[in-house]
Design a protein around this motif. Sequence first.
Motif, PDB file in Angstrom:
ATOM      1  N   LYS A  11       0.858  -1.188   0.000  1.00 21.31           N
ATOM      2  CA  LYS A  11       0.000   0.000   0.000  1.00 21.31           C
ATOM      3  C   LYS A  11       0.886   1.227   0.000  1.00 21.31           C
ATOM      4  CE  LYS A  11      -3.543   2.587   0.003  1.00 21.31           C
ATOM      5  NZ  LYS A  11      -4.550   2.537  -1.081  1.00 21.31           N
ATOM      6  N   VAL A  21       2.961  -0.057   3.384  1.00 19.02           N
ATOM      7  CA  VAL A  21       3.132  -1.504   3.476  1.00 19.02           C
ATOM      8  C   VAL A  21       3.922  -1.921   2.241  1.00 19.02           C
ATOM      9  CG1 VAL A  21       1.958  -3.747   3.467  1.00 19.02           C
ATOM     10  CG2 VAL A  21       1.071  -1.861   4.863  1.00 19.02           C
ATOM     11  N   ASP A  22       5.045  -2.618   2.470  1.00 22.07           N
ATOM     12  CA  ASP A  22       6.072  -2.739   1.436  1.00 22.07           C
ATOM     13  C   ASP A  22       6.361  -4.216   1.130  1.00 22.07           C
ATOM     14  OD1 ASP A  22       8.094  -2.128  -0.284  1.00 22.07           O
ATOM     15  OD2 ASP A  22       9.434  -1.249   1.215  1.00 22.07           O
ATOM     16  N   ILE A  24       4.503  -7.387   1.609  1.00 27.73           N
ATOM     17  CA  ILE A  24       4.359  -8.310   2.734  1.00 27.73           C
ATOM     18  C   ILE A  24       3.861  -9.666   2.254  1.00 27.73           C
ATOM     19  CG2 ILE A  24       2.754  -8.764   4.642  1.00 27.73           C
ATOM     20  CD1 ILE A  24       3.247  -6.072   5.616  1.00 27.73           C
ATOM     21  N   SER A  42       4.541   1.870  11.358  1.00 27.52           N
ATOM     22  CA  SER A  42       5.245   0.773  10.671  1.00 27.52           C
ATOM     23  C   SER A  42       4.364   0.005   9.692  1.00 27.52           C
ATOM     24  CB  SER A  42       5.876  -0.172  11.702  1.00 27.52           C
ATOM     25  OG  SER A  42       4.905  -0.734  12.551  1.00 27.52           O
ATOM     26  N   GLY A  43       3.050   0.324   9.626  1.00 29.60           N
ATOM     27  CA  GLY A  43       2.188  -0.279   8.611  1.00 29.60           C
ATOM     28  C   GLY A  43       1.215  -1.326   9.124  1.00 29.60           C
ATOM     29  N   LYS A  44       1.087  -1.444  10.440  1.00 30.87           N
ATOM     30  CA  LYS A  44       0.217  -2.475  11.026  1.00 30.87           C
ATOM     31  C   LYS A  44      -1.245  -2.223  10.699  1.00 30.87           C
ATOM     32  CE  LYS A  44       1.458  -1.439  15.257  1.00 30.87           C
ATOM     33  NZ  LYS A  44       2.271  -0.215  15.009  1.00 30.87           N
ATOM     34  N   THR A  46      -2.580  -0.256   8.441  1.00 32.27           N
ATOM     35  CA  THR A  46      -2.821  -0.314   6.995  1.00 32.27           C
ATOM     36  C   THR A  46      -2.994  -1.765   6.550  1.00 32.27           C
ATOM     37  OG1 THR A  46      -1.588   1.740   6.662  1.00 32.27           O
ATOM     38  CG2 THR A  46      -1.897   0.330   4.730  1.00 32.27           C
ATOM     39  N   THR A  47      -2.178  -2.655   7.085  1.00 31.62           N
ATOM     40  CA  THR A  47      -2.297  -4.084   6.751  1.00 31.62           C
ATOM     41  C   THR A  47      -3.654  -4.628   7.198  1.00 31.62           C
ATOM     42  OG1 THR A  47       0.089  -4.368   6.926  1.00 31.62           O
ATOM     43  CG2 THR A  47      -1.251  -6.361   7.090  1.00 31.62           C
ATOM     44  N   PHE A 209       6.714  -5.685  12.556  1.00 35.99           N
ATOM     45  CA  PHE A 209       6.723  -4.723  11.449  1.00 35.99           C
ATOM     46  C   PHE A 209       7.729  -3.621  11.714  1.00 35.99           C
ATOM     47  CE2 PHE A 209       2.879  -5.153   8.624  1.00 35.99           C
ATOM     48  CZ  PHE A 209       2.490  -6.398   9.092  1.00 35.99           C
ATOM     49  N   GLY A 212       7.076  -0.764   7.151  1.00 41.08           N
ATOM     50  CA  GLY A 212       6.221  -1.418   6.155  1.00 41.08           C
ATOM     51  C   GLY A 212       6.611  -2.833   5.799  1.00 41.08           C
ATOM     52  N   LYS A 213       7.635  -3.348   6.455  1.00 43.70           N
ATOM     53  CA  LYS A 213       8.050  -4.727   6.167  1.00 43.70           C
ATOM     54  C   LYS A 213       7.925  -5.594   7.416  1.00 43.70           C
ATOM     55  CE  LYS A 213      11.561  -3.740   2.615  1.00 43.70           C
ATOM     56  NZ  LYS A 213      10.801  -4.220   1.471  1.00 43.70           N
TER      57      LYS A 213
END
Length: 227
Positions: A11, A21-22, A24, A42-44, A46-47, A209, A212-213
Amino acid sequence: GGRLDLSGLVKRYGNAEPPAVDHIDLAIEPGEFITLLGPSGSGKTTTLNMIVGFTEPTAGRIELNGTDITRMPPHRRNFGMVFQNYALFPHLTVAQNIAFPLRERKVPATESATLVGNALELVDLAGMGNRRPHELSGGQQQRVALARAVVFAPSVLLLDEPLSALDRKLRQSLQREIKRLHQELGLTFVFVTHDQDEAMTLSDRIAIFNHGKIVALGTPTDLYHRP
Ligand code: ADP
Ligand code: ADP
């Protein structure tokens, strides 16, 4: 519980670099309690929002029990979701709040009443059905939100920092409650937190995370108790 497979999930908001989010890849087993752990940003979330269908991925694929749901609308995924701020309807009673997803699904009134009664018992709030949210403590309100999220028997329950608004003591009792719910319901739980102790207490597995990874994935013992 449902099995979830995230593959190559990305995302990107605008031109942000790196993406939120990179790429995953994550396989979530049926009935497992998995926690997405990591610092703020860190993208949690968004995931989680891509899994539930609120956010459309820029790239990649989400499967539920082998079926591609990447672009399926949220209501058709039939996942339960619990938020940090409870998000109860203030003008509805506790029972009406819990019944809300059943109304949306056109469940008949008698069946709905039975399901709501069971859900109230499940979270130890039998007898509280006629109260309004503001008459309950924060912990009780979050238990109403939990009951509302599982009353329609979803295959997956997503929880976004559900305990962060509570004080320490309440947080511990709600942790036990969430663990018991997971054991009783046999649902797949995907739990987001930035609290390492909470993740270790609750989870079968933790995905860590950063930027994003997923930088580490394993059981609490794998991640934190190996020499
Ligand atoms: P911050 O930079 O905000 O301190 P970190 O990136 O260090 O956040 O990590 C957040 C949480 O994830 C912390 O609880 C940390 O212990 C844990 N963590 C981060 N990376 C790893 C890793 N590779 N293995 C195990 N735990 C990790
Ligand atoms: P976390 O849940 O780990 O705190 P988020 O998934 O909320 O992380 O955010 C990841 C990154 O994406 C952050 O840099 C955040 O600022 C950005 N972000 C999140 N939501 C949006 C949005 N709606 N628009 C633009 N950027 C966003």
